[in-house]
Design a protein around this motif. Sequence first.
Motif, PDB file in Angstrom:
ATOM      1  N   ASP A 346      24.305  32.970  37.884  1.00 24.22           N
ATOM      2  CA  ASP A 346      23.104  32.280  38.347  1.00 24.22           C
ATOM      3  C   ASP A 346      23.410  31.209  39.387  1.00 24.22           C
ATOM      4  OD1 ASP A 346      21.168  33.684  36.957  1.00 24.22           O
ATOM      5  OD2 ASP A 346      21.445  32.495  35.138  1.00 24.22           O
ATOM      6  N   ASP A 347      24.674  30.764  39.458  1.00 19.51           N
ATOM      7  CA  ASP A 347      25.002  29.711  40.423  1.00 19.51           C
ATOM      8  C   ASP A 347      26.053  30.132  41.442  1.00 19.51           C
ATOM      9  OD1 ASP A 347      27.109  29.866  38.643  1.00 19.51           O
ATOM     10  OD2 ASP A 347      27.519  27.708  38.695  1.00 19.51           O
ATOM     11  N   CYS A 348      26.550  31.362  41.351  1.00 23.88           N
ATOM     12  CA  CYS A 348      27.589  31.789  42.288  1.00 23.88           C
ATOM     13  C   CYS A 348      27.763  33.304  42.165  1.00 23.88           C
ATOM     14  CB  CYS A 348      28.916  31.073  41.998  1.00 23.88           C
ATOM     15  SG  CYS A 348      29.632  31.499  40.388  1.00 23.88           S
ATOM     16  N   ILE A 349      28.684  33.841  42.963  1.00 14.98           N
ATOM     17  CA  ILE A 349      29.060  35.241  42.810  1.00 14.98           C
ATOM     18  C   ILE A 349      30.527  35.289  42.386  1.00 14.98           C
ATOM     19  CG2 ILE A 349      27.387  36.132  44.459  1.00 14.98           C
ATOM     20  CD1 ILE A 349      29.589  36.195  46.572  1.00 14.98           C
ATOM     21  N   ILE A 350      30.916  36.361  41.699  1.00 10.16           N
ATOM     22  CA  ILE A 350      32.271  36.452  41.173  1.00 10.16           C
ATOM     23  C   ILE A 350      32.814  37.863  41.391  1.00 10.16           C
ATOM     24  CG2 ILE A 350      31.860  34.716  39.378  1.00 10.16           C
ATOM     25  CD1 ILE A 350      31.723  37.148  37.377  1.00 10.16           C
ATOM     26  N   ASP A 351      34.142  37.988  41.294  1.00  8.85           N
ATOM     27  CA  ASP A 351      34.754  39.310  41.275  1.00  8.85           C
ATOM     28  C   ASP A 351      34.255  40.051  40.047  1.00  8.85           C
ATOM     29  OD1 ASP A 351      36.318  38.951  43.578  1.00  8.85           O
ATOM     30  OD2 ASP A 351      37.837  37.869  42.436  1.00  8.85           O
ATOM     31  N   ILE A 352      33.927  41.310  40.225  1.00 14.13           N
ATOM     32  CA  ILE A 352      33.370  42.071  39.114  1.00 14.13           C
ATOM     33  C   ILE A 352      34.494  42.622  38.242  1.00 14.13           C
ATOM     34  CG2 ILE A 352      33.253  44.229  40.448  1.00 14.13           C
ATOM     35  CD1 ILE A 352      30.569  44.771  38.967  1.00 14.13           C
ATOM     36  N   PRO A 353      34.451  42.404  36.931  1.00 18.31           N
ATOM     37  CA  PRO A 353      35.497  42.941  36.058  1.00 18.31           C
ATOM     38  C   PRO A 353      35.480  44.474  36.058  1.00 18.31           C
ATOM     39  CG  PRO A 353      34.233  41.226  34.954  1.00 18.31           C
ATOM     40  CD  PRO A 353      33.493  41.570  36.205  1.00 18.31           C
ATOM     41  N   ALA A 354      36.628  45.069  35.793  1.00 20.07           N
ATOM     42  CA  ALA A 354      36.754  46.528  35.834  1.00 20.07           C
ATOM     43  C   ALA A 354      35.782  47.204  34.869  1.00 20.07           C
ATOM     44  CB  ALA A 354      38.191  46.933  35.507  1.00 20.07           C
ATOM     45  N   GLU A 355      35.685  46.698  33.658  1.00 18.38           N
ATOM     46  CA  GLU A 355      34.820  47.342  32.674  1.00 18.38           C
ATOM     47  C   GLU A 355      33.351  47.211  33.063  1.00 18.38           C
ATOM     48  OE1 GLU A 355      34.158  49.910  29.902  1.00 18.38           O
ATOM     49  OE2 GLU A 355      36.203  49.188  30.275  1.00 18.38           O
ATOM     50  N   THR A 356      32.985  46.081  33.664  1.00 21.89           N
ATOM     51  CA  THR A 356      31.608  45.888  34.120  1.00 21.89           C
ATOM     52  C   THR A 356      31.259  46.876  35.225  1.00 21.89           C
ATOM     53  OG1 THR A 356      31.754  43.535  33.576  1.00 21.89           O
ATOM     54  CG2 THR A 356      29.980  44.215  35.055  1.00 21.89           C
ATOM     55  N   LEU A 357      32.176  47.042  36.177  1.00 22.54           N
ATOM     56  CA  LEU A 357      31.932  47.987  37.260  1.00 22.54           C
ATOM     57  C   LEU A 357      31.898  49.413  36.735  1.00 22.54           C
ATOM     58  CD1 LEU A 357      31.510  48.436  40.251  1.00 22.54           C
ATOM     59  CD2 LEU A 357      33.988  48.475  40.556  1.00 22.54           C
ATOM     60  N   ARG A 358      32.769  49.715  35.788  1.00 21.97           N
ATOM     61  CA  ARG A 358      32.788  51.060  35.192  1.00 21.97           C
ATOM     62  C   ARG A 358      31.435  51.375  34.547  1.00 21.97           C
ATOM     63  NH1 ARG A 358      36.933  50.334  32.476  1.00 21.97           N
ATOM     64  NH2 ARG A 358      38.392  51.356  33.889  1.00 21.97           N
TER      65      ARG A 358
END
Length: 582
Positions: A346-358
Amino acid sequence: MILCDYCGDEIHPDSQRVYHKDVDVRYVTLQDCIPEDFECVNVTVFGEGDNIKYLKNGSLLPEGFQRVSVSVRDRDVKYARKQGQLPEGFEQVSVYTRNGEVKYARKGDISPTGFDHVSVYAKNEEIKYEKEGQHIPVGYEHVTVYVKTEDILYTRQGKRVPTGSEPADVYVKDKDITQVKCLQVKKEFHTECLEKHIPRRDEAVRKFLNNVSPKCNVLSTGVHVKYLFGVGIEEQDKSKKKEKRDCKAAELLRKVSALRNSKSGYILVHFVGLAPGDSFTGAFDEFADPKLHDLIQDGKQFCDVYRKETLKSHYACKDFGDFLVLYVGAASTVTTSRFNTKTTFDDCIIDIPAETLRTFVRERKTFKETFHRIPGVTHADDLLNVRENRSLQLKSNFEQKGGDQALAEYIIKNLKLAEYISAFTKTECGGSYLYGVHEENCFLEGYGYETKVIRIQPVVLRDRTAFKDTLEDNIGNTVLVCDYDGNEVSVKDEIIFQVHFIPCTPAEEEVYLRENCESVNHRHGDVDAVVVHVSVRPVSGIVFYDKQGPLAYRYDKQFKLITRINIKDWVRALTRRRETPE
């Protein structure tokens, strides 16, 4: 700043330089089959300084270029001007290409069906191919290519060149490749690394392989100890040290990814400059372990994936106390060193974790292709009550320098616009990126705490069209859009963002239409004070903020070559149910 590709230390201008071609090059040796759909054309290589061009035989030599020879040893490529002088340990190869993909085959191999014989010309790092019988391009010179592992070395005519190689034939498929630049990555080494450290590394790898098993995958990397240990007090030194550490970290992660995706292996880490008798390796642990942990994307423990030991603990390698052995275990799913895509908080963007992207790719969500809107906003003053959230990010305009095009390039390079776009495309409603809006700290008297208030910082544009075109062209050339199967989607065909301008002048002078978020009066050529609004729509697929897409690798032991996993194979591997590694 020029860094040695082996030890990572800075190279002074008078140091010896060596260049190489990137890992997207494909090499075909005598025992290999010619790639499917390839045809063979002999090309000649020409070089000027460090520029390389390939041209079909008989083509016009580019101005300022001269011919060099090409030879191969394992997968390193070298260019030499004078034919017959071969780099040491190299052999002659033929080169094959298809849509920019290049493969090398040793002399005597059967030419791929359908290829034309071409000459290769070089000018700096630009490559040109010309058919036999054509004129040499103006400004180019004919070169011969030598190959050894992944490195391409350029040796000029009349200078000392390595021995033990043969000239190479170069082949291309595209008849119009004359105007195409061959992308290359330049590698440079200290003379000491070339003459001392790299041969010592090669000897360490040979002895280690003999001690374990010749069938094992073994890679190596060098890093100077002063970039692992506490050297560099001045801020400038700290900045340089970070750049050098980041460079070596990227190399380490590429090789770890390759081994995890290739049924395990070893990396020999050479601590260049380590004092005799010093056995402390904690600095490397501190440097590497957090990064190695990020490459555990299959739920395993660190201790189950990695093991470390000194190389001298192996009896046959007792003289190599400045080497560490890092064992890398196989992965049960594809291991990616960099995903090059983001997701939102909600306050920034982050690198997406592998499991989240999967999970995201497996779910194959279908989004409505509508661009994000900010309700009730027709003028910059209407933004005074907005707040950052997962679909809205604010960027300050503290000091505006240069023209409109320079500003657009600054926003892309320094304010990570492409990364925000990749993150917004994964939300159901998309997102908005506002440049020219600042969150300012404000102390509330009587309440005793500090909050934030919105301040408008107008962006002054003289030509909106130039600004908008630069922004759109740069983003189009930066991002990669794929569907859920890894098929690339053209950014020009599938527009994923729009650039609008919210006026800072009084609303009655310039009306901002909410229906299409477009100003009625563009006033080209006049100074224009606006807030830049980049509206992003959700995408039923994956948007990467780097044209390379995800960085995942494999190691081909036969050819001693680390290669990128193409995006279709990567998507299939990412979404495949986990299997126990062999």
